[in-house]
Design a protein around this motif. Structure first.
Motif, PDB file in Angstrom:
ATOM      1  N   GLU A   1       0.820  -1.215   0.000  1.00 55.74           N
ATOM      2  CA  GLU A   1       0.000   0.000   0.000  1.00 55.74           C
ATOM      3  C   GLU A   1       0.852   1.263   0.000  1.00 55.74           C
ATOM      4  OE1 GLU A   1      -3.679   1.818   2.666  1.00 55.74           O
ATOM      5  OE2 GLU A   1      -1.862   1.067   3.645  1.00 55.74           O
ATOM      6  N   GLU A   2       1.989   1.227   0.667  1.00 59.02           N
ATOM      7  CA  GLU A   2       2.852   2.403   0.714  1.00 59.02           C
ATOM      8  C   GLU A   2       3.249   2.866  -0.686  1.00 59.02           C
ATOM      9  OE1 GLU A   2       6.230   1.515   3.070  1.00 59.02           O
ATOM     10  OE2 GLU A   2       5.104   1.257   4.939  1.00 59.02           O
ATOM     11  N   ARG A   3       3.442   1.932  -1.614  1.00 64.37           N
ATOM     12  CA  ARG A   3       3.882   2.252  -2.967  1.00 64.37           C
ATOM     13  C   ARG A   3       2.709   2.383  -3.934  1.00 64.37           C
ATOM     14  NH1 ARG A   3       7.814   4.666  -5.406  1.00 64.37           N
ATOM     15  NH2 ARG A   3       9.244   3.616  -3.950  1.00 64.37           N
TER      16      ARG A   3
ATOM     17  N   ARG B   1      -2.025   6.182  -4.610  1.00 66.11           N
ATOM     18  CA  ARG B   1      -0.797   5.595  -5.135  1.00 66.11           C
ATOM     19  C   ARG B   1       0.303   6.631  -5.103  1.00 66.11           C
ATOM     20  NH1 ARG B   1      -0.233   2.489 -10.976  1.00 66.11           N
ATOM     21  NH2 ARG B   1       1.972   1.883 -10.741  1.00 66.11           N
ATOM     22  N   ARG B   2       1.490   6.207  -4.673  1.00 66.57           N
ATOM     23  CA  ARG B   2       2.619   7.138  -4.593  1.00 66.57           C
ATOM     24  C   ARG B   2       3.078   7.519  -5.989  1.00 66.57           C
ATOM     25  NH1 ARG B   2       7.828   5.131  -1.429  1.00 66.57           N
ATOM     26  NH2 ARG B   2       6.291   5.052   0.277  1.00 66.57           N
ATOM     27  N   ALA B   3       3.245   8.813  -6.205  1.00 69.58           N
ATOM     28  CA  ALA B   3       3.676   9.293  -7.518  1.00 69.58           C
ATOM     29  C   ALA B   3       5.106   8.860  -7.786  1.00 69.58           C
ATOM     30  CB  ALA B   3       3.578  10.817  -7.578  1.00 69.58           C
TER      31      ALA B   3
ATOM     32  N   VAL C   1       8.868   9.030  -8.923  1.00 66.36           N
ATOM     33  CA  VAL C   1       9.886  10.083  -8.849  1.00 66.36           C
ATOM     34  C   VAL C   1      10.623  10.171 -10.184  1.00 66.36           C
ATOM     35  CG1 VAL C   1      11.959  10.875  -7.667  1.00 66.36           C
ATOM     36  CG2 VAL C   1      10.151   9.720  -6.366  1.00 66.36           C
TER      37      VAL C   1
ATOM     38  N   ARG D   1      -5.311   5.629   1.170  1.00 68.07           N
ATOM     39  CA  ARG D   1      -4.105   6.295   0.689  1.00 68.07           C
ATOM     40  C   ARG D   1      -3.973   6.164  -0.818  1.00 68.07           C
ATOM     41  NH1 ARG D   1      -0.309   3.898   5.610  1.00 68.07           N
ATOM     42  NH2 ARG D   1      -1.350   5.109   7.265  1.00 68.07           N
TER      43      ARG D   1
ATOM     44  N   GLY E   1      -0.787   2.332  -3.186  1.00 69.70           N
ATOM     45  CA  GLY E   1      -2.049   2.875  -2.709  1.00 69.70           C
ATOM     46  C   GLY E   1      -2.972   1.802  -2.164  1.00 69.70           C
TER      47      GLY E   1
END
Length: 271
Positions: free
Chosen positions: A132-134, A263-265, A267, A261, A136
């Motif tokens: 989930e951290e990566r 999804r992490r954008a 980089v 949460r 969502g």
């Protein structure tokens, strides 16, 4: 790397507990005691490895309110499965043949405690939380739910439909229970209550495994959609619908609490 380390440590603790339970030959009291011991060992191992690999307090297994959260989960799990059985019985797919075995129910309680804690710590505490951290919340629920369902393909009498049903009703519901509370206690209790109700109370097959007899000696019949076939009531349409409805309730609660949460954008590096 932390994912691997956490899985190895928790898996080793679970293996030790499983070997100990298997060594007692189904003795009811010893199975119950070792089931509880396995749960304690797995929780201790998870707390230890998370502190070492993430350098933080393990809030998802914090002690305040733990007993009440587990208790609420157990009551909900039993009530949900009782509702599923009631629907199956209404259409003629469940019949009680008589009393089963109290000692068998105690044995199944021991198995259920160890399995519920181990599976929730592995799938919700480690896999879902880190995925989930990566990716969502929603994608994390889908991926770990599918993995949870596919794991049941290794069970006796497993079917692809049964595994998919588990992914939808249990993978989704238990993951949503964690998202709504951000603690593992409620999904542990929910998992325990559901599993114990299946075999320990209503005497049905659990995820394709025909285990010890519980309090009731019963027969489940009819089509796969009605009674779940050889996989057990978890593959029934009633169980899938119940799981989906509870998942929706938990996710609405998670949204209201701001626990979902994104999804992490990715980089990007400028050229």
């Amino acid at each position: 790397m932390r994912l691997v380390k956490q899985l190895v440590v928790v898996g080793a603790a679970s293996l030790v507990g499983s070997l100990a339970v298997g060594a007692v030959g189904g003795n009811p009291v010893l199975t119950l005691v070792l089931g509880v011991a396995t749960a304690v060992l797995v929780i201790f191992a998870y707390r230890w490895v998370v502190r070492r690999t993430e350098r933080r307090a393990v809030d998802e297994l914090s002690r305040p309110g733990a007993a009440s959260a587990v208790g609420r989960g157990v009551v909900l799990g039993i009530a949900l499965f009782a509702a599923v059985i009631a629907v199956i019985a209404l259409f003629g797919g469940y019949e009680v043949d008589g009393w089963g075995s109290a000692s068998g129910a105690v044995t199944l309680l021991g198995f259920s405690i160890g399995a519920a804690v181990t599976e929730e710590v592995v799938f919700r505490g480690v896999l879902f939380r880190i995925v989930e951290e990566r990716l969502g919340t929603w994608l994390g629920l889908v991926l770990t739910g599918l993995l949870f369902g596919l794991m049941h393909l290794f069970n006796e009498n497993a079917t692809l439909w049964g595994a998919l049903a588990i992914a939808i009703e249990a993978g989704g519901m238990l993951g949503a229970a964690y998202v709504a509370t951000r603690r593992l206690w409620l999904p542990i209790g929910l998992h325990l209550g559901w599993n114990f109700a299946e075999a320990g109370i209503f005497g049905t097959i659990v995820s394709g495994k025909d285990e010890a007899h519980g309090l009731l000696d019963a027969t489940v019949s009819g089509s796969t959609l009605l009674g779940g076939g050889d996989f057990g009531p978890e593959a029934s349409l009633a169980a899938v619908v119940a799981g989906v409805l509870v998942t929706v309730v938990f996710m609405r609660l998670a949204y209201r609490r701001g626990n979902v949460r994104p999804r992490r954008a990715a980089v990007t590096v400028a050229p």
